[in-house]
Design an enzyme around this catalytic site. Structure first.
Site, PDB file in Angstrom:
ATOM      1  N   SER A 243       0.845  -1.194   0.000  1.00 22.63           N
ATOM      2  CA  SER A 243       0.000   0.000   0.000  1.00 22.63           C
ATOM      3  C   SER A 243       0.883   1.247   0.000  1.00 22.63           C
ATOM      4  O   SER A 243       1.626   1.478  -0.951  1.00 22.63           O
ATOM      5  CB  SER A 243      -0.965  -0.049   1.174  1.00 22.63           C
ATOM      6  OG  SER A 243      -2.018   0.855   1.002  1.00 22.63           O
ATOM      7  N   ASP A 472      -9.121  -5.079  -5.379  1.00 24.37           N
ATOM      8  CA  ASP A 472      -8.584  -4.286  -4.275  1.00 24.37           C
ATOM      9  C   ASP A 472      -9.389  -2.992  -4.151  1.00 24.37           C
ATOM     10  O   ASP A 472      -9.421  -2.187  -5.080  1.00 24.37           O
ATOM     11  CB  ASP A 472      -7.114  -3.968  -4.547  1.00 24.37           C
ATOM     12  CG  ASP A 472      -6.411  -3.315  -3.371  1.00 24.37           C
ATOM     13  OD1 ASP A 472      -7.069  -2.632  -2.577  1.00 24.37           O
ATOM     14  OD2 ASP A 472      -5.175  -3.489  -3.263  1.00 24.37           O
ATOM     15  N   HIS A 499      -7.185  -6.310  -0.038  1.00 21.08           N
ATOM     16  CA  HIS A 499      -6.122  -5.324  -0.187  1.00 21.08           C
ATOM     17  C   HIS A 499      -4.806  -5.937   0.283  1.00 21.08           C
ATOM     18  O   HIS A 499      -4.646  -6.229   1.463  1.00 21.08           O
ATOM     19  CB  HIS A 499      -6.459  -4.078   0.634  1.00 21.08           C
ATOM     20  CG  HIS A 499      -5.402  -3.021   0.614  1.00 21.08           C
ATOM     21  ND1 HIS A 499      -4.863  -2.516  -0.547  1.00 21.08           N
ATOM     22  CD2 HIS A 499      -4.791  -2.355   1.630  1.00 21.08           C
ATOM     23  CE1 HIS A 499      -3.973  -1.584  -0.258  1.00 21.08           C
ATOM     24  NE2 HIS A 499      -3.903  -1.481   1.062  1.00 21.08           N
TER      25      HIS A 499
END
Length: 532
Positions: A243, A472, A499
């Site tokens: 991320s 995601d 995710h």
């Protein structure tokens, strides 16, 4: 913007702090902040960075690096060792004040002769604690080929958790009341220019000064990571970022391409997108995940969103829009408003495994007029601990975002908020979004240092690996395509609804590709796909 945060090894809905990196940055009037942390330590007068790059880390117990009793218990495991890395607060003034970066290490478990070096990770954020979340992540890697061949290393970026000074903008009471508004949901809230100015003043007071607020951007964190690489004794960096960690990795690759050995970037930020473009894609993607969840719910008995998924948005809005003005009880004397309830739903959308928890929470809201369950989901995402105290996740996310994102005028922000409500109707508060809409970073004491595009046309970078998941909600699949194209990376497509995946060890297919790349530097095959 926000990968959700891991709050305990047993919670399957662990929030990895990532997507809060997308910051919608809505700020309401705030009261006093927490006390000022210890000031940064003056440097010894060196006129270059040699002292920092040549420093030797002194590792010991991690207990003193905990920021709460629950973290203290988790970090007491003997295999965890921690140290403080000294870095300049301002790289243009290495003779000035210093920051102290908290570092965690787990030694490689295999034959020392086969040790490759350090595997440095960033699990997301940008306000997520690498020490605490990294400790939890390392337990899932025990016995794997990665932990046999690498020392596992994670760190709290500058301003975060156990690093000093740490960003502090909100009291626990303000967070309990939902007044800490820079969250992933940017469609509600009202504030004035004076509110934003007053808030930044209090944030500076709680964090050690305006100069600290201007020193927490990702470009500086990437420079810290290169100092860490050298202090660990590694000629080149082996890195896995998830991320927000993909932004950190791509900025490092831009600044130090010659120092990269291998890099896995999982759940990508597209370096070509503006903040506004990224926020729109984020909200579109969360809407897609909400629609998927609603379709799943419609197949269950007594779905609180009804039997027709096409009407789920309206049913949900009927339940939550009144909470803008009339919060509902949520346990322990607390209430939950529109932002906290929709935040709880958003938290559960990070992983399809958490959809039943969302449905249960919406059922409680419909049947009992309470939001205990949804508030708990929101708390877990944003850093509320079991003892009722909060981490500085929101504070640091806010500050780092202000250093990483271009500013917007009130008119631009109002137009964007209207578009956000349009592309993600489940988050529509039913308000006039133009009223009281401002960029919460408008009075930040330093200009952003990461205006897009960045990490373009990088020369001398070895093959890297980008992982992007088709479903995601936080870092949409196309963002992975953009990052892979920018860095010339190999791309691994993962079919699934969640995710990030690389460090969670959820897929033998993904594990095999990641391990062979990090250990043997084997590039991913063109068109490679795994399924969760």
């Amino acid at each position: 913007m926000l990968t959700r945060r891991w709050t305990s090894p047993s919670r399957r809905h662990r929030a990895r702090a990532f997507c809060l990196g997308v910051l919608s940055l809505a700020v309401l009037a705030l009261s006093a902040c927490t006390p000022t942390p210890p000031p940064a330590t003056p440097g010894p007068g060196e006129d270059d960075l040699t002292t920092f790059y040549d420093q030797e880390l002194t590792f010991g117990s991690c207990v003193d690096y905990a920021t709460s009793p629950s973290e203290e218990a988790a970090l007491a495991i003997e295999a965890f060792e921690c140290a403080r890395l000294q870095v300049p607060l301002d790289y243009d003034d290495p003779q000035g004040e210093r920051m102290q970066i908290a570092v965690l290490r787990v030694r490689a478990q295999g034959d020392p002769a086969e040790r490759i070096g350090s595997l440095v990770i960033n699990p997301g954020g940008p306000g997520g604690s690498g020490v605490f979340i990294g400790a939890l992540a390392s337990t899932g890697l025990a016995g794997t080929a990665l932990l046999q061949r690498f020392d596992f290393v994670s760190f709290d970026p500058r301003g975060v958790a156990a690093s000093l000074p740490a960003i502090s903008c909100y009291t626990d009471e303000q967070k309990d009341l939902g007044q800490a508004k820079p969250t992933l949901l940017g469609t509600s809230g009202s504030w004035t220019e004076q509110d934003t100015a007053t808030f930044v003043e209090r944030c500076a007071e709680g964090s050690g000064g305006e100069h600290v607020l201007g020193a927490v951007g990702t470009r500086d964190v990437a420079r810290d990571m290169d100092v860490l690489r050298a202090a660990l004794g590694d000629e080149q960096l082996t890195f896995a970022g998830q991320s927000y960690g993909t932004r950190l990795g791509s900025v490092y690759a831009e600044q130090f391409p010659q120092n990269v050995r291998a890099m896995v970037l999982d759940g990508a930020f597209d370096p070509r997108q503006t903040n506004a473009e990224r926020r729109l894609d984020l909200h579109r993607s969360f809407q897609r995940s909400f629609d998927q969840m609603a379709a799943f719910c419609a197949q269950q008995q007594d779905c609180p969103l009804g039997e027709d998924p096409a009407r789920a948005n309206q049913v949900f809005q009927d339940l939550v829009q009144p909470l803008v003005d009339q919060p509902v009880p949520a346990g322990e004397g607390r209430t939950a408003d529109f932002g906290q309830v929709t935040g709880g739903v958003g938290s559960g959308l990070y992983d399809a495994a958490s959809w039943p928890a969302i449905i249960s929470g919406i059922t409680q809201l419909r049947d009992e007029g309470r939001a205990d369950e949804l508030l708990t989901l929101n708390d877990n995402l944003l850093g509320r601990r079991p003892d009722g105290t909060w981490s500085n996740y929101l504070d640091a996310t806010y500050a780092i975002g202000c250093m990483d994102q271009e500013r917007q005028t009130p008119e631009q922000e109002a137009a964007l908020r209207a578009e956000l409500a349009e592309v993600s109707p489940f988050l529509d508060p039913g308000q006039d979004v133009a009223a009281g809409t401002r960029d919460a970073c408008e009075h930040w004491p330093a200009e952003p240092t990461l205006d897009p595009p960045y990490a373009q046309d990088v020369e001398g970078l070895p093959p890297t690996l980008v992982i992007s998941i088709t479903g995601d909600p936080s870092t949409p699949y196309d963002a992975g395509l953009g990052l892979a194209d920018s860095l010339g990376s190999g791309l691994l497509t993962v079919e699934g609804e969640r995710h990030t995946v690389a460090l969670e060890r959820l897929s033998p297919c993904v594990n095999d590709i990641v391990d062979r790349y990090l250990i043997d530097l084997e590039p991913v095959a063109e068109g490679a796909t795994c399924t969760l």
